[in-house]
Design a protein around this motif. Structure first.
Motif, short mmCIF file in Angstrom:
data_model
loop_
_atom_site.label_atom_id
_atom_site.label_comp_id
_atom_site.label_asym_id
_atom_site.label_seq_id
_atom_site.Cartn_x
_atom_site.Cartn_y
_atom_site.Cartn_z
N ILE A 366 0.83 -1.20 0.00
CA ILE A 366 0.00 0.00 0.00
C ILE A 366 0.86 1.25 0.00
N GLY A 367 2.16 1.08 0.35
CA GLY A 367 3.08 2.20 0.31
C GLY A 367 3.30 2.73 -1.10
N LEU A 368 2.95 1.91 -2.11
CA LEU A 368 3.04 2.38 -3.49
C LEU A 368 2.10 3.56 -3.74
N LEU A 369 1.11 3.73 -2.85
CA LEU A 369 0.17 4.85 -2.99
C LEU A 369 0.54 5.98 -2.03
N GLY A 370 1.80 6.07 -1.67
CA GLY A 370 2.24 7.10 -0.74
C GLY A 370 2.12 8.50 -1.30
N ASP A 371 2.18 8.61 -2.61
CA ASP A 371 2.04 9.91 -3.25
C ASP A 371 0.59 10.38 -3.15
N ARG A 373 -1.02 12.18 -5.16
CA ARG A 373 -1.66 12.01 -6.47
C ARG A 373 -2.19 10.60 -6.64
N ASP A 374 -1.39 9.62 -6.18
CA ASP A 374 -1.85 8.23 -6.28
C ASP A 374 -3.06 7.98 -5.40
N LEU A 375 -3.06 8.55 -4.21
CA LEU A 375 -4.20 8.37 -3.31
C LEU A 375 -5.46 9.00 -3.90
N LEU A 376 -5.32 10.18 -4.48
CA LEU A 376 -6.47 10.82 -5.11
C LEU A 376 -6.97 10.00 -6.29
N LEU A 377 -6.04 9.44 -7.05
CA LEU A 377 -6.43 8.61 -8.19
C LEU A 377 -7.14 7.34 -7.73
N CYS A 378 -6.67 6.77 -6.62
CA CYS A 378 -7.33 5.58 -6.07
C CYS A 378 -8.75 5.93 -5.63
N GLY A 379 -8.91 7.08 -4.98
CA GLY A 379 -10.24 7.52 -4.60
C GLY A 379 -11.13 7.75 -5.80
N LEU A 380 -10.56 8.32 -6.87
CA LEU A 380 -11.33 8.53 -8.10
C LEU A 380 -11.76 7.20 -8.71
N MET A 381 -10.89 6.20 -8.67
CA MET A 381 -11.24 4.89 -9.21
C MET A 381 -12.41 4.28 -8.45
N VAL A 382 -12.38 4.39 -7.12
CA VAL A 382 -13.48 3.87 -6.32
C VAL A 382 -14.77 4.61 -6.66
N PRO A 436 2.19 -2.91 -10.69
CA PRO A 436 1.87 -3.07 -9.27
C PRO A 436 1.10 -1.90 -8.68
N ASP A 437 1.37 -0.68 -9.12
CA ASP A 437 0.68 0.48 -8.55
C ASP A 437 -0.81 0.45 -8.88
N LEU A 438 -1.15 0.20 -10.14
CA LEU A 438 -2.55 0.13 -10.54
C LEU A 438 -3.22 -1.10 -9.92
N PHE A 439 -2.47 -2.16 -9.77
CA PHE A 439 -2.99 -3.37 -9.14
C PHE A 439 -3.44 -3.07 -7.71
N VAL A 440 -2.63 -2.31 -6.97
CA VAL A 440 -2.99 -1.95 -5.59
C VAL A 440 -4.29 -1.14 -5.58
N MET A 441 -4.43 -0.23 -6.52
CA MET A 441 -5.66 0.58 -6.59
C MET A 441 -6.88 -0.30 -6.83
N THR A 446 -11.73 -3.04 -4.84
CA THR A 446 -12.46 -4.28 -4.62
C THR A 446 -12.91 -4.41 -3.17
N LEU A 447 -12.01 -4.12 -2.24
CA LEU A 447 -12.35 -4.20 -0.82
C LEU A 447 -13.48 -3.24 -0.46
N VAL A 448 -13.40 -2.02 -0.96
CA VAL A 448 -14.40 -1.00 -0.62
C VAL A 448 -15.77 -1.38 -1.19
N THR A 449 -15.83 -1.74 -2.47
CA THR A 449 -17.11 -2.03 -3.09
C THR A 449 -17.74 -3.31 -2.54
N THR A 450 -16.92 -4.27 -2.15
CA THR A 450 -17.47 -5.50 -1.56
C THR A 450 -17.99 -5.25 -0.15
N ALA A 451 -17.22 -4.49 0.63
CA ALA A 451 -17.60 -4.25 2.03
C ALA A 451 -18.85 -3.39 2.15
#
Length: 495
Positions: A366-371, A373-382, A436-441, A446-451
């Motif tokens: 999850i440290g791959l999303l330390g940036d 920008r990456d965290l915002l992109l992950c939120g956008l993907m969700v 790996p970075d996109l894979f983490v996102m 997946t975890l958020v939408t399933t939960a």
């Protein structure tokens, strides 16, 4: 001598039984040859696959002991995570996913890296991955035996519209998202078309088995809206799997022309499976289900058939999971051996399935999303994943004369991604289509939408009304493959 009935030909009747007997023997011979070939392919693939585990023996008892300890720890932690999730009214698979990720660099590796490397050394990961891959092959095989094909055949235009909408719009949104990601997140050497299509397809996935479990826990399977949700999820998943096959085929070729041989082999394999293997399995299983010994042999044959299908599609260049899925889909569901697979093969898959989540956890940080920008992109993907699935299905449901609450409930159902999404994105990672970075996102999404699926369904209060239950009983609404209301016959525990 008894006179022949008017309009009959005694000579023709005398000849017909031998002809029928000859035809029956011919069909039996074809079934024997077909199954023998399938079993042979499965055995040829099984021997070197399991032979890879011999490396553990070459390292002495110490390496074997470390492997067994790693397996035991992963299973124990996964079961604990599943228990905690169940206590929180979540599917067990959510807890097992979180537990597997926690064993990797994301959590254990952050706070106790020496312990993490000592318990799960890098030289054991290939063997753990091999067992996890076999577990997923048989998970997908059981998923194929549990697809709601009966529901799809009689569902009508509403399910077709819902299924198409729940795939098309997330696919389109995923394509637009991928177009913005390509410059920074597309791996070197991967073509634009496979990357764009994979991201779009991954956004359109729904986890049918996890959805079955959630609906059962909320007493929704026997309701009209629950049955409609299962049929919609089945239709959408069938289309998504087809798209994924095409994406993987494109990933192995530089142009559309390069995909044609792969597509041709895949069509041939599908035709042989439907025309030859399916009737052969039906005849064999019908004869084998009447004795205990026959049932044990039948289970072994089905296990080898799944491995054989996986080996063939892997050789074609698509992916092993597609062959296992197709073989599972053509298995005759009315047979008692097939109905009992969840109590035999399913329990073994359930036991080792946490290995798959742990292997995913070892490959992500999850440290791959330390940036930021990456965290915002992950939120956008969700956000895109939720809005495109829930919003589209809600609108299509309302247009097909469902109430707003029912329509929103359908959208929440098909937003569940679960283990199926992890299988898909792991395939993309292993083939190098995503990094790996996109894979983490995708894993976070997946975890958020399933939960969120279970709590939102509870908030909507879509439980069966007396009218719904009576309608389901009168129409004979049952689970597609068990023939029993509110039960799923596939892999029982993790969902």
């Amino acid at each position: 001598m008894k006179a022949a009935a008017p309009g009959t030909n005694p000579e023709l009747e005398a000849v017909t039984p031998p002809r029928r007997g000859t035809a029956e023997r011919g069909r039996n011979a074809v079934a024997v040859v077909a199954l023998s070939a399938v079993i042979a392919v499965g055995m040829i693939h099984a021997v070197p696959t399991f032979g890879q585990l011999r490396r553990l023996g070459d390292g002495g008892w110490a390496l074997v002991a470390r492997f067994l300890l790693a397996v035991a720890l992963i299973i124990a932690v996964g079961r604990l995570g599943g228990w905690v999730a169940a206590r929180c009214r979540q599917p067990r698979v959510v807890g097992e996913m979180a537990a597997g990720i926690a064993l990797g660099p994301t959590l254990l590796g952050q706070f106790a890296p020496a312990v993490q490397h000592a318990l799960f050394p890098a030289d054991l990961v290939p063997e753990l991955g091999l067992v996890a891959q076999l577990a997923i092959i048989y998970f997908v095989f059981l998923l194929g035996t549990d697809l709601p094909l009966d529901l799809l055949r009689g569902s009508g235009g509403r399910v077709a519209a819902l299924g198409a909408g729940m795939v098309a719009v997330p696919l389109g949104c995923g394509l637009l998202l991928a177009a913005g990601l390509a410059a920074d997140y597309r791996p070197a050497g991967v073509g634009s078309v496979p990357f764009l299509l994979f991201v779009g397809t991954a956004m359109s996935i729904t986890a049918f088995p996890v959805l079955v479990r959630i609906l059962a826990e909320h007493d929704l399977i026997r309701t009209r809206i629950g049955t409609l949700g299962l049929a919609t999820a089945g239709a959408g998943d069938a289309l998504s799997w087809f798209l994924l096959v095409m994406v993987v085929a494109l990933a192995h070729g530089d142009s559309a022309a390069a995909v044609l041989p792969t597509a041709g082999w895949l069509v041939l394999f599908t035709a042989v499976t439907l025309i030859v293997v399916r009737p052969a399995l039906r005849r064999f299983l019908a004869a084998a289900e009447h004795t205990a010994g026959g049932r044990r042999i039948a289970i072994a044959v089905l296990v080898l058939c799944a491995l054989s299908g996986a080996a063939v599609t892997d050789w074609i260049g698509v992916h092993a999971i597609f062959g296992a899925l197709l073989v599972g889909a053509v298995v005759p569901r009315e047979n008692s051996v097939v109905r009992g697979l969840g109590r035999t093969v399913g329990r073994g898959v359930t036991l080792v399935l946490p290995l798959f989540f742990a292997v995913i956890g070892f490959s992500m940080d999850i440290g791959l999303l330390g940036d930021v920008r990456d965290l915002l992109l992950c939120g956008l993907m969700v956000l895109v994943a939720v809005v495109s699935k829930v919003g589209t299905t809600t609108l299509v449901g309302r247009l097909t004369k469902l109430t707003w609450r029912e329509s929103l409930g359908l959208g929440v159902m098909v937003n569940c991604r679960g283990l199926t999404e992890l299988v898909v994105v792991s395939t993309g990672l292993s083939l190098g289509i995503i990094g790996p970075d996109l894979f983490v996102m995708f894993v976070v999404m997946t975890l958020v939408t399933t939960a969120m699926t279970g709590p939102l369904l509870g908030w909507l209060r879509l439980g069966a009304t007396p009218a719904d239950a009576l309608s389901a009983e009168r129409s004979g609404t049952t689970h597609a493959t068990t023939g029993e209301p509110g039960r799923t016959r596939g892999v029982e525990d993790p969902f």
